[in-house]
Enzyme design. Sequence first.
Site, PDB file in Angstrom:
ATOM      1  N   PHE A  49       0.870  -1.180   0.000  1.00 39.20           N
ATOM      2  CA  PHE A  49       0.000   0.000   0.000  1.00 39.20           C
ATOM      3  C   PHE A  49       0.910   1.234   0.000  1.00 39.20           C
ATOM      4  O   PHE A  49       1.780   1.372   0.862  1.00 39.20           O
ATOM      5  CB  PHE A  49      -0.898  -0.029   1.235  1.00 39.20           C
ATOM      6  CG  PHE A  49      -1.934   1.051   1.240  1.00 39.20           C
ATOM      7  CD1 PHE A  49      -3.064   0.954   0.449  1.00 39.20           C
ATOM      8  CD2 PHE A  49      -1.768   2.186   2.030  1.00 39.20           C
ATOM      9  CE1 PHE A  49      -4.007   1.964   0.446  1.00 39.20           C
ATOM     10  CE2 PHE A  49      -2.720   3.195   2.033  1.00 39.20           C
ATOM     11  CZ  PHE A  49      -3.842   3.078   1.244  1.00 39.20           C
ATOM     12  N   ASP A  56       3.457  -3.956   9.359  1.00 35.81           N
ATOM     13  CA  ASP A  56       2.192  -3.241   9.202  1.00 35.81           C
ATOM     14  C   ASP A  56       1.078  -4.285   9.225  1.00 35.81           C
ATOM     15  O   ASP A  56       1.079  -5.227   8.422  1.00 35.81           O
ATOM     16  CB  ASP A  56       2.223  -2.481   7.860  1.00 35.81           C
ATOM     17  CG  ASP A  56       0.980  -1.634   7.639  1.00 35.81           C
ATOM     18  OD1 ASP A  56      -0.108  -2.042   8.115  1.00 35.81           O
ATOM     19  OD2 ASP A  56       1.083  -0.601   6.965  1.00 35.81           O
ATOM     20  N   TYR A  84      -9.710   0.939  11.553  1.00 36.30           N
ATOM     21  CA  TYR A  84     -10.975   1.187  10.835  1.00 36.30           C
ATOM     22  C   TYR A  84     -11.309   0.139   9.787  1.00 36.30           C
ATOM     23  O   TYR A  84     -12.331   0.226   9.139  1.00 36.30           O
ATOM     24  CB  TYR A  84     -10.987   2.586  10.208  1.00 36.30           C
ATOM     25  CG  TYR A  84      -9.816   2.918   9.289  1.00 36.30           C
ATOM     26  CD1 TYR A  84      -9.725   2.371   8.024  1.00 36.30           C
ATOM     27  CD2 TYR A  84      -8.827   3.805   9.696  1.00 36.30           C
ATOM     28  CE1 TYR A  84      -8.669   2.686   7.187  1.00 36.30           C
ATOM     29  CE2 TYR A  84      -7.760   4.129   8.873  1.00 36.30           C
ATOM     30  CZ  TYR A  84      -7.696   3.564   7.615  1.00 36.30           C
ATOM     31  OH  TYR A  84      -6.646   3.878   6.800  1.00 36.30           O
ATOM     32  N   LYS A  85     -10.433  -0.871   9.614  1.00 36.97           N
ATOM     33  CA  LYS A  85     -10.732  -1.941   8.653  1.00 36.97           C
ATOM     34  C   LYS A  85     -11.454  -3.071   9.390  1.00 36.97           C
ATOM     35  O   LYS A  85     -12.608  -2.910   9.756  1.00 36.97           O
ATOM     36  CB  LYS A  85      -9.444  -2.372   7.946  1.00 36.97           C
ATOM     37  CG  LYS A  85      -8.917  -1.262   7.014  1.00 36.97           C
ATOM     38  CD  LYS A  85      -7.554  -1.547   6.420  1.00 36.97           C
ATOM     39  CE  LYS A  85      -7.120  -0.377   5.535  1.00 36.97           C
ATOM     40  NZ  LYS A  85      -5.691  -0.377   5.218  1.00 36.97           N
ATOM     41  N   ARG A 125     -11.996  -6.007  -5.381  1.00 28.72           N
ATOM     42  CA  ARG A 125     -11.699  -6.599  -4.071  1.00 28.72           C
ATOM     43  C   ARG A 125     -12.990  -6.897  -3.323  1.00 28.72           C
ATOM     44  O   ARG A 125     -13.905  -6.066  -3.271  1.00 28.72           O
ATOM     45  CB  ARG A 125     -10.846  -5.651  -3.220  1.00 28.72           C
ATOM     46  CG  ARG A 125      -9.442  -5.452  -3.717  1.00 28.72           C
ATOM     47  CD  ARG A 125      -8.578  -4.751  -2.658  1.00 28.72           C
ATOM     48  NE  ARG A 125      -9.221  -3.561  -2.111  1.00 28.72           N
ATOM     49  CZ  ARG A 125      -8.717  -2.843  -1.123  1.00 28.72           C
ATOM     50  NH1 ARG A 125      -7.593  -3.194  -0.546  1.00 28.72           N
ATOM     51  NH2 ARG A 125      -9.359  -1.773  -0.684  1.00 28.72           N
TER      52      ARG A 125
END
Length: 421
Positions: free
Chosen positions: A135, A206, A231-232, A380
Amino acid sequence: MADLDVTTMSDLTREAALAMDVADPLAAFVDEFDLPAGVIYLNGNSLGPAPKEALAKVRTAAQDEWRTGLITSWNKAGWFELPYRLGDRVARLVGAAPGEVTVSDGTSINLFRVVCAALSLRPDRKVIVMEGSNFPTDNYVVQGLCETLGRGHTIRFAEKDELEAAITDDVACVVLTEVHYKTAHILDMAGITAKAHAVGALAVWDLCHSAGAMPVDLNGCEADFAVGCTYKYLNGGPGSPAFQFVAARHREGLKQPLTGWWGHEAPFAFDRDYAPAAGIGRMLTGTQPILSLSAAEAGLDLAERAGPERARAKSRALGELFQDLLAGRLKDTGFAMGSPADRAERGGHIALEHDHGYPFMKALISRGVIGDFRAPTTMRFGFSPLYLRYVDVWDAVEILRDIVESEAWRAPEFAAVDAVT
Ligand SMILES: *Cc1c(COP(=O)(O)O)cnc(C)c1O
């Protein structure tokens, strides 16, 4: 497509999917979420939906604590302690100990801080190993800090299969994401960390796509530092604060560059000069977003009650059902797996590749099936375990089949590109 092989689950009936929901040990968690009607939410890998308790906590924090308690809430409502209290809760989900984690700031900021801290422990080494396809914010942050430090640090980019060879004795640290944001491939945290340590380097992980989706064992892997968002899969709310982990053995004397008053040994002494707090507190910088922290605790609570092992088992089963149903219903329609076909080698989402991925995804969203799209051809689909049902996966595949076969995706409105995809 070899990875879309038809299996016994490929012709599973809708009734059988409903029966899987009845047998699901996590079934009751769906009632903990406030999902809009008519939506099948397959994007919890990007932004988790709202736990009902999160909405209640925001109301309490705003009304009772902020409006009524005003400044007394820093003490009375425990605001000042929130980064630590939530940090200890995250610690339980990622194999860390109390006092090794805070929840504060964002992932990008925390990454800057922990990578600088790692580099300060290896002052004679200048190479940072990263996966170039990660990312991008991780790359951007480390590129920026190399430039800011101005001490000749460089990034050595290596993809999954090249990592082993890239980790040599000039490496200060590796900065890697355990579950890849696009393909969902899982890097071997224990093996890579051991390899880094064997050449005298440190390992920074990460966990943005790991935390809440699968068990993580930071201390079992002897990881040095880690960051991740809430927040995921942790359903903390849009822009909710991220976590940072520092292994206890590195805490003493550790240096980080964002030395603000919240990281001072005596913040309310208002001394002129910085002196770091003992413990993980030295990793803090300034005042934290209390309303967001308050909301995030609800998601952590749910993740803890479900447990990482059960969450992983269900997420894997949902993904596998999706893969098998696709093979049965959409086998010859040009889809290819962008994720490892073996469910053990991928995290909580599945990447599907198709030349018409963009209009397919827009058509799906218009029918209430929400996934996302990553250029150039990746769709996704996230299989977040706490609120998705097996029948949701069944219905989503059926809607995708209908969109493809009816050619509904060819409508002009699905071709226009939105700003956020
Ligand atoms: C989602 C994600 C981020 C998010 O960073 P923010 O600072 O919260 O915008 C960072 N790294 C990875 C690997 C991610 O998947």
